[in-house]
Design a protein around this motif. Structure first.
Motif, short mmCIF file in Angstrom:
data_model
loop_
_atom_site.label_atom_id
_atom_site.label_comp_id
_atom_site.label_asym_id
_atom_site.label_seq_id
_atom_site.Cartn_x
_atom_site.Cartn_y
_atom_site.Cartn_z
N TYR A 1 -80.37 -37.07 94.60
CA TYR A 1 -79.83 -35.76 94.80
C TYR A 1 -80.28 -34.69 93.79
O TYR A 1 -81.07 -33.63 93.94
CB TYR A 1 -78.61 -35.66 94.78
N ARG A 2 -80.23 -35.28 92.39
CA ARG A 2 -80.63 -34.33 91.25
C ARG A 2 -82.19 -34.19 91.36
O ARG A 2 -82.81 -33.08 91.25
CB ARG A 2 -80.19 -34.70 89.98
N ARG A 3 -82.97 -35.28 91.58
CA ARG A 3 -84.42 -35.05 91.89
C ARG A 3 -84.89 -34.10 92.96
O ARG A 3 -85.71 -33.05 92.66
CB ARG A 3 -85.16 -36.23 92.00
N ALA A 4 -84.24 -34.21 93.98
CA ALA A 4 -84.30 -33.12 95.24
C ALA A 4 -84.03 -31.62 94.84
O ALA A 4 -84.88 -30.84 94.88
CB ALA A 4 -83.59 -33.78 96.34
N LEU A 5 -83.07 -31.74 94.01
CA LEU A 5 -82.62 -29.97 93.52
C LEU A 5 -83.75 -29.53 92.54
O LEU A 5 -83.92 -28.43 92.64
CB LEU A 5 -81.33 -30.13 92.74
N ARG B 1 -88.19 -25.98 91.53
CA ARG B 1 -89.64 -25.70 91.23
C ARG B 1 -90.56 -25.03 92.30
O ARG B 1 -91.23 -24.34 91.95
CB ARG B 1 -90.25 -27.15 90.85
N GLU B 2 -89.92 -25.35 93.38
CA GLU B 2 -90.63 -24.75 94.59
C GLU B 2 -90.11 -23.11 94.58
O GLU B 2 -90.85 -22.50 95.61
CB GLU B 2 -90.18 -25.39 95.90
N GLY B 3 -89.35 -22.93 93.99
CA GLY B 3 -88.79 -21.39 93.99
C GLY B 3 -87.86 -21.24 95.22
O GLY B 3 -87.63 -20.06 95.47
N ARG B 4 -87.28 -22.27 95.74
CA ARG B 4 -86.18 -21.82 96.99
C ARG B 4 -84.94 -21.29 96.50
O ARG B 4 -84.52 -21.35 95.22
CB ARG B 4 -85.61 -23.15 97.36
N ALA C 1 -71.91 -23.92 91.48
CA ALA C 1 -71.70 -25.22 91.34
C ALA C 1 -73.28 -25.63 91.44
O ALA C 1 -73.61 -26.54 90.72
CB ALA C 1 -71.01 -25.76 92.47
N LEU C 2 -73.99 -25.15 92.35
CA LEU C 2 -75.34 -25.41 92.24
C LEU C 2 -76.09 -25.20 90.99
O LEU C 2 -76.80 -26.17 90.52
CB LEU C 2 -76.06 -24.61 93.46
N SER C 3 -75.54 -24.10 90.29
CA SER C 3 -76.54 -23.77 89.16
C SER C 3 -75.95 -24.94 87.99
O SER C 3 -76.97 -25.37 87.19
CB SER C 3 -76.14 -22.35 88.57
N GLN C 4 -74.81 -25.48 88.07
CA GLN C 4 -74.31 -26.49 87.04
C GLN C 4 -75.13 -27.74 87.65
O GLN C 4 -75.78 -28.34 86.73
CB GLN C 4 -72.74 -26.67 87.22
N ALA D 1 -79.81 -31.65 86.77
CA ALA D 1 -80.94 -32.23 87.47
C ALA D 1 -82.27 -32.01 86.72
O ALA D 1 -82.96 -32.76 86.74
CB ALA D 1 -81.25 -31.41 88.90
N ARG D 2 -82.17 -30.99 85.65
CA ARG D 2 -83.51 -30.60 84.93
C ARG D 2 -83.60 -31.88 83.80
O ARG D 2 -84.71 -32.21 83.36
CB ARG D 2 -83.53 -29.43 84.31
#
Length: 155
Positions: free
Chosen positions: A29-33, A38-41, A56-59, A64-65
Motif C-alpha cells: 500500500y505504501r509503495r503504491a502511494l 511520484r506520478e503527480g496524481r 489522512a492521505l497526507s499522513q 510511504a516516503r
C-alpha cells in the motif's frame, strides 16, 4: 451439525499469519502511494478513490516516503520481506531460494561482539534470513539450502 471446538493454538497461527499479511499489505500500500505521489496524481483524487480524507492521505504519504523500494530483480526490499512473501504463498520455494541465494548480503562486523560498538549491519544482512528462520517463515531445509548457496564459491 457438529459444533466446532475452539483451539487456542489455531488462534495463534491465525494471528501470526494475519500479522504477516498486514505487514506485507502495508508495504504494498505504501509503495503504491509513493508511486502515485511520484506520478503527480492529485491528492484529492487519490483520497476520494481510497475513501480517506486528504489529511489522512497526507499522513500516509509521509510514512510511504520512508518505505524502501523492492530491489530490482527481487521480490522485496530485503531478505526478511522476501521470506515473508514466501510464507504467505506469494513466492515458490524455488524462487525464494534463488533470490536469497543471489542476494548480496550486507557484511556483519567481525568479531560479532563488535556489533554493539560498530554500526549494525543494517538491512540486507544474513541476520534477516536468520530472523525469518527463527520466526518460522522458512523451514530448516530451506535455510540450509540458502546457506549452502550463499557460501558456495562463485563460478
Amino acid at each position: 451439525m457438529t459444533a466446532q471446538l475452539h483451539r487456542p493454538a489455531d488462534d495463534l497461527v491465525v494471528a501470526a499469519v494475519s500479522r504477516r499479511q498486514v505487514e506485507v499489505a502495508t508495504l504494498d500500500y505504501r509503495r503504491a502511494l509513493k508511486h502515485l505521489d511520484r506520478e503527480g496524481r492529485p491528492q484529492a483524487e487519490v483520497a476520494r478513490v481510497l475513501g480517506v480524507s486528504q489529511s489522512a492521505l497526507s499522513q500516509s504519504l509521509k510514512a510511504a516516503r520512508k518505505v524502501p523500494e523492492a530491489v530490482p530483480g527481487f521480490s522485496g526490499a530485503g531478505p526478511y520481506e522476501i521470506c515473508q512473501r514466501y510464507s504467505l504463498g506469494q513466492l515458490t520455494r524455488e524462487r525464494l531460494i534463488e533470490e536469497l541465494g543471489r542476494w548480496e548480503y550486507t557484511p556483519i562486523p567481525e568479531p560479532e561482539w563488535l556489533e554493539g560498538i560498530v554500526a549494525s549491519p543494517g538491512p540486507g544482512s544474513w541476520r534477516e534470513v536468520q530472523k525469518a528462520h527463527r520466526e518460522g517463515l522458512i523451514d530448516d531445509a530451506t535455510y540450509d539450502e540458502v546457506a549452502e548457496r550463499k557460501n558456495a564459491p562463485a563460478s
